[in-house]
Design a protein around this motif. Structure first.
Motif, PDB file in Angstrom:
ATOM      1  N   THR A  15      52.693  -9.580  27.503  1.00 14.23           N
ATOM      2  CA  THR A  15      51.854  -9.526  27.302  1.00 14.23           C
ATOM      3  C   THR A  15      51.290 -10.386  27.821  1.00 14.23           C
ATOM      4  O   THR A  15      51.110 -11.638  27.799  1.00 14.23           O
ATOM      5  N   GLY A  16      50.185 -10.409  29.136  1.00 13.65           N
ATOM      6  CA  GLY A  16      49.796 -12.252  29.563  1.00 13.65           C
ATOM      7  C   GLY A  16      51.355 -12.652  30.170  1.00 13.65           C
ATOM      8  O   GLY A  16      51.842 -14.179  30.132  1.00 13.65           O
ATOM      9  N   GLY A  19      51.205 -15.206  32.792  1.00 15.67           N
ATOM     10  CA  GLY A  19      51.259 -16.739  32.413  1.00 15.67           C
ATOM     11  C   GLY A  19      52.121 -17.806  32.498  1.00 15.67           C
ATOM     12  O   GLY A  19      53.138 -17.233  31.938  1.00 15.67           O
ATOM     13  N   GLY A  22      54.214 -16.973  29.174  1.00 18.21           N
ATOM     14  CA  GLY A  22      54.934 -15.368  29.116  1.00 18.21           C
ATOM     15  C   GLY A  22      56.132 -15.368  30.349  1.00 18.21           C
ATOM     16  O   GLY A  22      57.152 -14.555  30.024  1.00 18.21           O
ATOM     17  N   ASP A  40      50.117  -7.760  32.519  1.00 20.05           N
ATOM     18  CA  ASP A  40      49.314  -8.512  33.210  1.00 20.05           C
ATOM     19  C   ASP A  40      48.755  -7.384  34.359  1.00 20.05           C
ATOM     20  O   ASP A  40      49.490  -6.921  34.748  1.00 20.05           O
ATOM     21  N   GLY A  45      47.295 -15.201  35.090  1.00 16.54           N
ATOM     22  CA  GLY A  45      48.512 -15.120  35.208  1.00 16.54           C
ATOM     23  C   GLY A  45      48.649 -14.787  36.543  1.00 16.54           C
ATOM     24  O   GLY A  45      48.178 -14.777  37.723  1.00 16.54           O
ATOM     25  N   ASP A  65      45.325  -4.476  31.551  1.00 18.79           N
ATOM     26  CA  ASP A  65      44.691  -4.170  31.521  1.00 18.79           C
ATOM     27  C   ASP A  65      44.299  -4.402  29.789  1.00 18.79           C
ATOM     28  O   ASP A  65      44.961  -2.968  29.259  1.00 18.79           O
ATOM     29  N   ALA A  81      48.234 -11.982  25.732  1.00 15.15           N
ATOM     30  CA  ALA A  81      47.521 -11.956  26.660  1.00 15.15           C
ATOM     31  C   ALA A  81      45.875 -12.804  26.342  1.00 15.15           C
ATOM     32  O   ALA A  81      45.571 -12.614  24.743  1.00 15.15           O
ATOM     33  N   CYS A  82      45.266 -13.306  26.475  1.00 17.22           N
ATOM     34  CA  CYS A  82      44.338 -13.974  26.963  1.00 17.22           C
ATOM     35  C   CYS A  82      43.985 -15.437  27.649  1.00 17.22           C
ATOM     36  O   CYS A  82      44.976 -16.222  27.199  1.00 17.22           O
ATOM     37  N   THR A  96      36.781 -12.050  27.686  1.00 18.96           N
ATOM     38  CA  THR A  96      38.089 -13.018  27.276  1.00 18.96           C
ATOM     39  C   THR A  96      37.517 -12.602  25.460  1.00 18.96           C
ATOM     40  O   THR A  96      39.117 -12.131  25.564  1.00 18.96           O
ATOM     41  N   THR A  99      39.465  -8.871  25.446  1.00 18.92           N
ATOM     42  CA  THR A  99      40.791  -8.919  25.808  1.00 18.92           C
ATOM     43  C   THR A  99      41.385  -9.531  24.155  1.00 18.92           C
ATOM     44  O   THR A  99      42.612  -9.181  24.218  1.00 18.92           O
TER      45      THR A  99
END
Length: 165
Positions: A15-16, A19, A22, A40, A45, A65, A81-82, A96, A99
């Motif tokens: 996840t993420g 980025g 990631g 993502d 990202g 998401d 993810a964040c 945020t 997330t």
């Protein structure tokens, strides 16, 4: 002995995944022979970070998401993810926080359902503005509840509660 999955290659969710960290993790996991699912929503990202992986036969991009549940069959989860930098997480602090908290809850639920291993990542921002660079783990947090960094220590407490009870 029960076989966990019917496939030989590990199916790994990042996840993420688009980025900075990631995307590099996706590259490494592919190089190690894994099937990589990059999830993502592109809030921070960039598709350009993973564009070169899109044609790889063991890479799959999922625009999603983490604040919403997802149902996949995977062996491992790397939850990156964040938004990590103040300029990004201060842009929309409610999203945020969702997330960070709901995303962690959803990934823990997925990991529990499929019995997958999970790694929960965080940002060094949880330590606040340190007196010394680089920081060591023994220094502890420089938490200031009203500062720009105040969001992340709160997230970290929630992550610890979710992951360790």
């Amino acid at each position: 002995m029960a076989v966990k999955s019917m496939h030989l290659q590990q199916r790994i969710l990042v996840t993420g995944g688009s980025g900075f960290l990631g995307s590099h993790l996706c590259e490494r996991l592919l190089a190690d022979g894994a099937n990589v699912l990059c999830l993502d929503n592109f809030f921070t990202g960039a598709r350009t970070n993973i564009e070169h992986l899109l044609d790889h036969k063991h890479f799959e991009l999922i625009r999603h998401d983490v604040t919403f549940p997802i149902y996949l069959e995977i062996d491992q989860i790397y939850n990156l993810a964040c938004p990590a930098s103040p300029i990004h997480y201060q842009h929309d602090p409610v999203q945020t926080t969702k997330t960070s908290v709901h995303g962690a809850i959803n990934m823990l639920g997925l990991a529990k359902r499929v019995k997958a291993k999970i790694l929960q990542a965080s940002t060094s921002e949880v330590y606040g503005d340190p007196d010394q660079h680089p920081q060591t783990d023994s220094q502890g947090a420089q938490v200031v509840d009203i500062a720009a960094f105040a969001l992340t220590p709160a997230w970290m407490k929630r992550h610890r509660t979710l992951h360790y009870g």
